[in-house]
Design a protein around this motif. Structure first.
Motif, PDB file in Angstrom:
ATOM      1  N   VAL A 316       0.835  -1.203   0.000  1.00  0.00           N
ATOM      2  CA  VAL A 316       0.000   0.000   0.000  1.00  0.00           C
ATOM      3  C   VAL A 316       0.866   1.247   0.000  1.00  0.00           C
ATOM      4  CG1 VAL A 316      -1.686   1.325   1.332  1.00  0.00           C
ATOM      5  CG2 VAL A 316      -1.985  -1.138   1.039  1.00  0.00           C
ATOM      6  N   GLU A 317       1.955   1.228   0.741  1.00  0.00           N
ATOM      7  CA  GLU A 317       2.836   2.394   0.745  1.00  0.00           C
ATOM      8  C   GLU A 317       3.444   2.624  -0.638  1.00  0.00           C
ATOM      9  OE1 GLU A 317       4.816   5.668   1.136  1.00  0.00           O
ATOM     10  OE2 GLU A 317       3.308   4.947   2.564  1.00  0.00           O
ATOM     11  N   ALA A 318       3.791   1.546  -1.338  1.00  0.00           N
ATOM     12  CA  ALA A 318       4.351   1.688  -2.685  1.00  0.00           C
ATOM     13  C   ALA A 318       3.308   2.245  -3.653  1.00  0.00           C
ATOM     14  CB  ALA A 318       4.868   0.339  -3.182  1.00  0.00           C
ATOM     15  N   ILE A 319       2.065   1.789  -3.531  1.00  0.00           N
ATOM     16  CA  ILE A 319       0.986   2.310  -4.382  1.00  0.00           C
ATOM     17  C   ILE A 319       0.784   3.799  -4.117  1.00  0.00           C
ATOM     18  CG2 ILE A 319      -1.504   2.233  -4.789  1.00  0.00           C
ATOM     19  CD1 ILE A 319      -1.376  -0.797  -4.349  1.00  0.00           C
ATOM     20  N   ARG A 320       0.758   4.168  -2.830  1.00  0.00           N
ATOM     21  CA  ARG A 320       0.565   5.583  -2.492  1.00  0.00           C
ATOM     22  C   ARG A 320       1.763   6.429  -2.945  1.00  0.00           C
ATOM     23  NH1 ARG A 320      -3.928   6.882   0.081  1.00  0.00           N
ATOM     24  NH2 ARG A 320      -4.992   5.445   1.516  1.00  0.00           N
ATOM     25  N   GLU A 322       3.635   5.936  -5.608  1.00  0.00           N
ATOM     26  CA  GLU A 322       3.498   6.172  -7.049  1.00  0.00           C
ATOM     27  C   GLU A 322       2.362   7.149  -7.336  1.00  0.00           C
ATOM     28  OE1 GLU A 322       5.576   5.322  -9.314  1.00  0.00           O
ATOM     29  OE2 GLU A 322       6.802   4.200  -7.870  1.00  0.00           O
ATOM     30  N   ALA A 323       1.299   7.096  -6.527  1.00  0.00           N
ATOM     31  CA  ALA A 323       0.194   8.038  -6.699  1.00  0.00           C
ATOM     32  C   ALA A 323       0.656   9.467  -6.402  1.00  0.00           C
ATOM     33  CB  ALA A 323      -0.970   7.653  -5.778  1.00  0.00           C
ATOM     34  N   ARG A 324       1.462   9.620  -5.337  1.00  0.00           N
ATOM     35  CA  ARG A 324       1.980  10.953  -5.026  1.00  0.00           C
ATOM     36  C   ARG A 324       2.895  11.456  -6.135  1.00  0.00           C
ATOM     37  NH1 ARG A 324       2.346   8.614   0.223  1.00  0.00           N
ATOM     38  NH2 ARG A 324       4.539   8.060  -0.138  1.00  0.00           N
ATOM     39  N   ARG A 325       3.726  10.573  -6.640  1.00  0.00           N
ATOM     40  CA  ARG A 325       4.713  10.994  -7.643  1.00  0.00           C
ATOM     41  C   ARG A 325       4.044  11.443  -8.936  1.00  0.00           C
ATOM     42  NH1 ARG A 325       8.670   8.494 -11.364  1.00  0.00           N
ATOM     43  NH2 ARG A 325       7.764   6.427 -11.058  1.00  0.00           N
ATOM     44  N   ILE A 326       3.014  10.700  -9.382  1.00  0.00           N
ATOM     45  CA  ILE A 326       2.378  11.078 -10.656  1.00  0.00           C
ATOM     46  C   ILE A 326       1.554  12.355 -10.515  1.00  0.00           C
ATOM     47  CG2 ILE A 326       0.177   9.821 -10.486  1.00  0.00           C
ATOM     48  CD1 ILE A 326       0.724   8.862 -13.403  1.00  0.00           C
ATOM     49  N   CYS A 327       1.112  12.657  -9.283  1.00  0.00           N
ATOM     50  CA  CYS A 327       0.371  13.901  -9.053  1.00  0.00           C
ATOM     51  C   CYS A 327       1.301  15.106  -8.966  1.00  0.00           C
ATOM     52  CB  CYS A 327      -0.450  13.809  -7.770  1.00  0.00           C
ATOM     53  SG  CYS A 327      -1.952  12.822  -7.912  1.00  0.00           S
ATOM     54  N   ARG A 328       2.500  14.899  -8.456  1.00  0.00           N
ATOM     55  CA  ARG A 328       3.363  16.031  -8.127  1.00  0.00           C
ATOM     56  C   ARG A 328       4.515  16.248  -9.107  1.00  0.00           C
ATOM     57  NH1 ARG A 328       3.471  14.689  -1.576  1.00  0.00           N
ATOM     58  NH2 ARG A 328       1.175  14.535  -1.391  1.00  0.00           N
ATOM     59  N   GLU A 329       4.763  15.234  -9.961  1.00  0.00           N
ATOM     60  CA  GLU A 329       5.829  15.373 -10.956  1.00  0.00           C
ATOM     61  C   GLU A 329       5.244  15.091 -12.335  1.00  0.00           C
ATOM     62  OE1 GLU A 329       9.002  12.731 -10.015  1.00  0.00           O
ATOM     63  OE2 GLU A 329       9.032  13.282  -7.882  1.00  0.00           O
ATOM     64  N   ARG A 330       5.569  15.914 -13.291  1.00  0.00           N
ATOM     65  CA  ARG A 330       5.037  15.755 -14.638  1.00  0.00           C
ATOM     66  C   ARG A 330       5.511  14.431 -15.233  1.00  0.00           C
ATOM     67  NH1 ARG A 330       3.963  20.758 -18.453  1.00  0.00           N
ATOM     68  NH2 ARG A 330       2.794  21.101 -16.534  1.00  0.00           N
ATOM     69  N   VAL A 331       4.610  13.708 -15.895  1.00  0.00           N
ATOM     70  CA  VAL A 331       4.968  12.426 -16.506  1.00  0.00           C
ATOM     71  C   VAL A 331       5.917  12.668 -17.675  1.00  0.00           C
ATOM     72  CG1 VAL A 331       2.823  11.326 -15.809  1.00  0.00           C
ATOM     73  CG2 VAL A 331       2.960  12.435 -18.033  1.00  0.00           C
ATOM     74  N   ALA A 394      -4.669  17.555 -11.066  1.00  0.00           N
ATOM     75  CA  ALA A 394      -4.944  18.730 -10.235  1.00  0.00           C
ATOM     76  C   ALA A 394      -6.433  18.784  -9.886  1.00  0.00           C
ATOM     77  CB  ALA A 394      -4.522  19.999 -10.973  1.00  0.00           C
ATOM     78  N   ALA A 395      -7.279  18.366 -10.834  1.00  0.00           N
ATOM     79  CA  ALA A 395      -8.731  18.377 -10.608  1.00  0.00           C
ATOM     80  C   ALA A 395      -9.215  17.128  -9.890  1.00  0.00           C
ATOM     81  CB  ALA A 395      -9.453  18.520 -11.947  1.00  0.00           C
ATOM     82  N   CYS A 396      -8.554  15.996 -10.131  1.00  0.00           N
ATOM     83  CA  CYS A 396      -8.965  14.703  -9.555  1.00  0.00           C
ATOM     84  C   CYS A 396      -7.751  14.052  -8.890  1.00  0.00           C
ATOM     85  CB  CYS A 396      -9.533  13.788 -10.644  1.00  0.00           C
ATOM     86  SG  CYS A 396     -10.926  14.472 -11.551  1.00  0.00           S
ATOM     87  N   PRO A 397      -7.293  14.579  -7.768  1.00  0.00           N
ATOM     88  CA  PRO A 397      -6.055  14.085  -7.160  1.00  0.00           C
ATOM     89  C   PRO A 397      -6.177  12.674  -6.600  1.00  0.00           C
ATOM     90  CG  PRO A 397      -7.153  15.629  -5.696  1.00  0.00           C
ATOM     91  CD  PRO A 397      -7.903  15.682  -6.998  1.00  0.00           C
ATOM     92  N   ILE A 398      -5.055  11.961  -6.642  1.00  0.00           N
ATOM     93  CA  ILE A 398      -4.995  10.641  -6.026  1.00  0.00           C
ATOM     94  C   ILE A 398      -3.892  10.583  -4.968  1.00  0.00           C
ATOM     95  CG2 ILE A 398      -5.987   9.463  -8.033  1.00  0.00           C
ATOM     96  CD1 ILE A 398      -3.160   8.559  -8.787  1.00  0.00           C
ATOM     97  N   ASP A 399      -3.342  11.752  -4.611  1.00  0.00           N
ATOM     98  CA  ASP A 399      -2.378  11.813  -3.515  1.00  0.00           C
ATOM     99  C   ASP A 399      -3.073  12.217  -2.222  1.00  0.00           C
ATOM    100  OD1 ASP A 399      -2.925  14.381  -4.356  1.00  0.00           O
ATOM    101  OD2 ASP A 399      -0.859  15.101  -4.183  1.00  0.00           O
ATOM    102  N   VAL A 400      -4.343  11.831  -2.122  1.00  0.00           N
ATOM    103  CA  VAL A 400      -5.152  12.055  -0.928  1.00  0.00           C
ATOM    104  C   VAL A 400      -5.554  10.693  -0.370  1.00  0.00           C
ATOM    105  CG1 VAL A 400      -5.974  14.311  -1.679  1.00  0.00           C
ATOM    106  CG2 VAL A 400      -7.228  12.256  -2.388  1.00  0.00           C
ATOM    107  N   GLU A 401      -6.301  10.680   0.714  1.00  0.00           N
ATOM    108  CA  GLU A 401      -6.628   9.407   1.356  1.00  0.00           C
ATOM    109  C   GLU A 401      -7.490   8.508   0.474  1.00  0.00           C
ATOM    110  OE1 GLU A 401      -5.614   7.944   4.279  1.00  0.00           O
ATOM    111  OE2 GLU A 401      -4.148   9.551   4.139  1.00  0.00           O
ATOM    112  N   GLY A 402      -8.532   9.072  -0.159  1.00  0.00           N
ATOM    113  CA  GLY A 402      -9.420   8.244  -0.964  1.00  0.00           C
ATOM    114  C   GLY A 402     -10.160   7.227  -0.119  1.00  0.00           C
TER     115      GLY A 402
END
Length: 415
Positions: A316-320, A322-331, A394-402
């Motif tokens: 779960v930490e690894a999934i989170r 990667e979710a933080r990275r794709i939200c905060r760093e441009r692909v 930015a509109a649909c973040p996944i670096d939140v709890e969900g």
């Protein structure tokens, strides 16, 4: 009145049946299909599973054919045929040589006028109950059903397409018939035909086959769900693995950002994705992925993984991470190009086959209100970029709890 916008012909019968035709003169086959605008989300709680049950019953006998004759007539045409039920639609189709398209249309039109034979109703109920039992032996099916139940709590999207043992077991033929008569009406259906066909001939056949069907009037209006957050755990001792999923609100299929959302999910958790290289290939879990699930009026981004129960925390930490990275760093541009080229190839292949065009046109009519050419679909793919992906997150973040779903032998994280 017939509307023609090459290569499409659109026509509506007096009873409300919409007809969409795509002429594909360079192929030797044709496909026909009926879309019924009813699915699991159109059921009341006590009728959960009736739409899928009805799909089965459409193959079980009409005023003209027994179930054996339906099967034999498909086979005589050499038809590639099937049906399926989703949360918001039920589809029946057949793909044949172009010379047999009128026969295929007749068989499909007869099928969706099923008499719901009583003896077949009893037999098929047992088949559905067996399907439900088999589904409970698959941990990923159990997880997804549990996830929907919690994420969409209080909304019809909360129950599984198959329904429950209780609702299917107690369903009567009379209640099914009432649902059938209300939902399987021409003004709640769409007929799509794609292939080497003459539109005027298709409309003439459709008028003959379907023109006498009686409309039902307006259907109950669908309401978008409220997507819940939080944590829900389902301990099940008989499974050896733990499946975890993170769910986040996203855009629906008719939203202009849907193509970007799908591309983002593929970069994150598709083939050769970040999950593959940074989770699976590093031995954290044998399975991990991401999907953008689209419904007519809403969507969710789903991140998931399966592993040995004692390894769920690092997964779960690894999934989170990667979710933080794709939200905060441009692909990276190479990532965008890879998923776009995969999508372009898929659309190019599907654009040459009447069956795939059939289903694409059904999507277009439901989500956009009009057919789209393959070129239009490719233009949407071309518009996806690192910038549009950043705007989507930015509109649909996944670096939140969900919403966290956990199913397996551990009661984690509430243990």
């Amino acid at each position: 009145m017939i509307q023609t916008a090459s290569p499409y012909t659109l026509h509506t019968l007096a009873n409300g049946l919409q007809i969409v035709i795509e002429r594909m003169p360079d192929v030797r086959s044709a496909a026909a299909g009926f879309l019924v605008r009813t699915g699991a989300r159109d059921e009341t709680p006590e009728l959960a599973g009736v739409s899928h049950f009805l799909e089965h019953m459409m193959f079980k006998g009409t005023g003209k054919r027994t179930w054996r004759e339906i099967t034999i007539d498909f086979d005589r045409m050499g038809s590639s045929y099937n049906a399926y039920t989703s949360e918001d639609r039920t589809i029946y189709y057949g793909w044949v040589r172009k010379a047999d398209i009128a026969r295929q249309m007749e068989l499909l039109a007869d099928m969706v006028c099923s008499t719901l034979p009583e003896e077949e109703f009893k037999t098929e109920k047992n088949v559905i109950l067996e399907e439900i039992a088999m589904s409970k032996d698959n941990i990923e099916h159990v997880t997804f059903d549990f996830l929907q139940e919690k994420v969409f709590a209080g909304h019809p999207l909360a129950w599984p397409i198959l329904g429950y043992e209780k609702t299917v077991g107690s369903l009567t033929r009379d209640r099914m018939r009432a649902y059938f008569q209300r939902c399987y009406a021409p003004d709640n259906m769409l007929l799509v035909v794609a292939g080497d066909v003459e539109p005027a001939e298709v409309i003439e056949v459709a008028e003959k086959l379907c023109g006498s069907w009686k409309p039902a009037g307006p259907q109950p209006k669908r309401v978008p769900p409220r997507i819940r957050g939080g944590v829900d755990v389902l301990p099940i001792d008989r499974f050896k693995q733990q499946v975890v999923a993170l769910t986040f609100p996203s855009v629906g299929a008719s939203d202009p950002r849907a193509e970007t959302a799908s591309a983002a999910a593929t970069i994150l958790g598709g083939e050769n994705s970040r999950f593959f290289w940074n989770i699976v290939q590093k031995g954290l879990a044998p399975r991990a992925g991401a999907h953008h699930l689209e419904y007519t009026d809403c969507g969710v981004m789903l991140l998931f993984g399966a592993c040995e129960p004692e390894r769920v925390e690092p997964l779960v930490e690894a999934i989170r991470a990667e979710a933080r990275r794709i939200c905060r760093e441009r692909v990276g541009q190479h990532e965008v190009d890879r998923v776009k080229n995969k999508r372009r190839t898929s659309l190019a292949i599907e654009g040459e086959a009447p069956y795939y065009r059939l289903t694409q046109l059904m999507d277009d009519m439901e989500y956009y209100g009009e057919p789209r050419t393959v070129e239009q679909m490719l233009a949407e793919v071309d518009a996806v970029s690192a910038e549009t992906i950043a705007e989507y997150f930015a509109a649909c973040p996944i670096d939140v709890e969900g919403h966290l779903t956990s199913v397996g032998p551990r009661g984690w994280p509430k243990e």
